[in-house]
Design an enzyme around this catalytic site. Structure first.
Site, mmCIF file in Angstrom:
data_model
loop_
_atom_site.group_PDB
_atom_site.id
_atom_site.type_symbol
_atom_site.label_atom_id
_atom_site.label_comp_id
_atom_site.label_asym_id
_atom_site.label_seq_id
_atom_site.Cartn_x
_atom_site.Cartn_y
_atom_site.Cartn_z
ATOM 1 N N ILE A 61 0.699 -1.259 0.204
ATOM 2 C CA ILE A 61 0.094 -0.388 -0.099
ATOM 3 C C ILE A 61 1.167 0.939 0.274
ATOM 4 O O ILE A 61 1.885 1.783 0.317
ATOM 5 C CB ILE A 61 -1.117 -0.009 0.989
ATOM 6 C CG1 ILE A 61 -2.397 1.120 1.310
ATOM 7 C CG2 ILE A 61 0.066 0.410 2.559
ATOM 8 C CD1 ILE A 61 -3.219 0.827 1.402
ATOM 9 N N CYS A 62 0.474 1.915 -1.080
ATOM 10 C CA CYS A 62 1.014 4.017 -0.743
ATOM 11 C C CYS A 62 -0.526 4.483 -0.412
ATOM 12 O O CYS A 62 -1.419 3.865 0.173
ATOM 13 C CB CYS A 62 1.974 3.569 -2.163
ATOM 14 S SG CYS A 62 1.044 4.256 -3.148
ATOM 15 N N ARG A 63 0.201 6.045 -0.595
ATOM 16 C CA ARG A 63 -1.037 7.217 -0.937
ATOM 17 C C ARG A 63 -2.330 6.511 -1.563
ATOM 18 O O ARG A 63 -3.352 6.711 -1.658
ATOM 19 C CB ARG A 63 -0.749 8.149 -0.817
ATOM 20 C CG ARG A 63 -0.880 9.688 -0.556
ATOM 21 C CD ARG A 63 -1.413 10.352 -0.495
ATOM 22 N NE ARG A 63 -0.200 10.942 -1.336
ATOM 23 C CZ ARG A 63 -0.930 11.028 -2.766
ATOM 24 N NH1 ARG A 63 -1.829 11.063 -3.516
ATOM 25 N NH2 ARG A 63 0.303 11.579 -4.412
ATOM 26 N N GLY A 65 -1.996 4.064 -4.980
ATOM 27 C CA GLY A 65 -1.418 3.028 -5.944
ATOM 28 C C GLY A 65 -0.687 2.459 -6.471
ATOM 29 O O GLY A 65 -0.425 1.888 -7.259
ATOM 30 N N MET A 90 -3.818 4.449 0.479
ATOM 31 C CA MET A 90 -4.825 5.310 2.040
ATOM 32 C C MET A 90 -6.074 5.301 1.333
ATOM 33 O O MET A 90 -6.673 5.943 2.973
ATOM 34 C CB MET A 90 -3.192 5.703 2.716
ATOM 35 C CG MET A 90 -2.012 4.487 3.375
ATOM 36 S SD MET A 90 -3.124 2.663 4.674
ATOM 37 C CE MET A 90 -3.725 3.929 6.193
#
Length: 111
Positions: A61-63, A65, A90
């Site tokens: 996961i990141c901010r 995708g 996220m």
């Protein structure tokens, strides 16, 4: 944009027992993250690759995708086969009502 499609999972469907790998930068992590996530910034991944389990399901996961999709592609190229990108990152995690906390357990935010 990121080359071939990578396996993915909606944020609302990430199982609790999944190893959740958060590849955002330190300031993003400090503002808020999933309670059970493991922090490993994308830029540090090659040097810390051995920290990512290869014997269980991993969701990255990141901010939003994008970075996580790149990490999933990298892991797939390096022998991981149980790895998926969290669609929407996220932002979608929080929108799905999943918890976001700071390191001290207080409510966090996605930046």
């Amino acid at each position: 944009m990121f080359g071939p499609q990578v396996p993915s999972v909606p944020a609302s469907a990430v199982p609790d027992e999944t190893y959740l790998l958060d590849v955002r930068e330190d300031d993003e992590w400090a503002a808020g993250h999933a309670p059970t996530a493991h922090h490993l910034p994308m830029t540090e991944l090659p040097a810390r690759l051995s920290e990512v389990p290869d014997d269980r399901e991993v969701s990255v996961i990141c901010r939003s995708g994008g970075r996580s999709a790149q990490v999933v592609a990298y892991l797939l190229r390096n022998g991981w086969d149980q790895v998926r990108n969290v669609d929407g990152g996220m932002g979608e995690w929080a929108a799905a009502g999943r918890p976001v906390v700071t390191d001290d357990g207080q409510p966090g935010q996605v930046v």
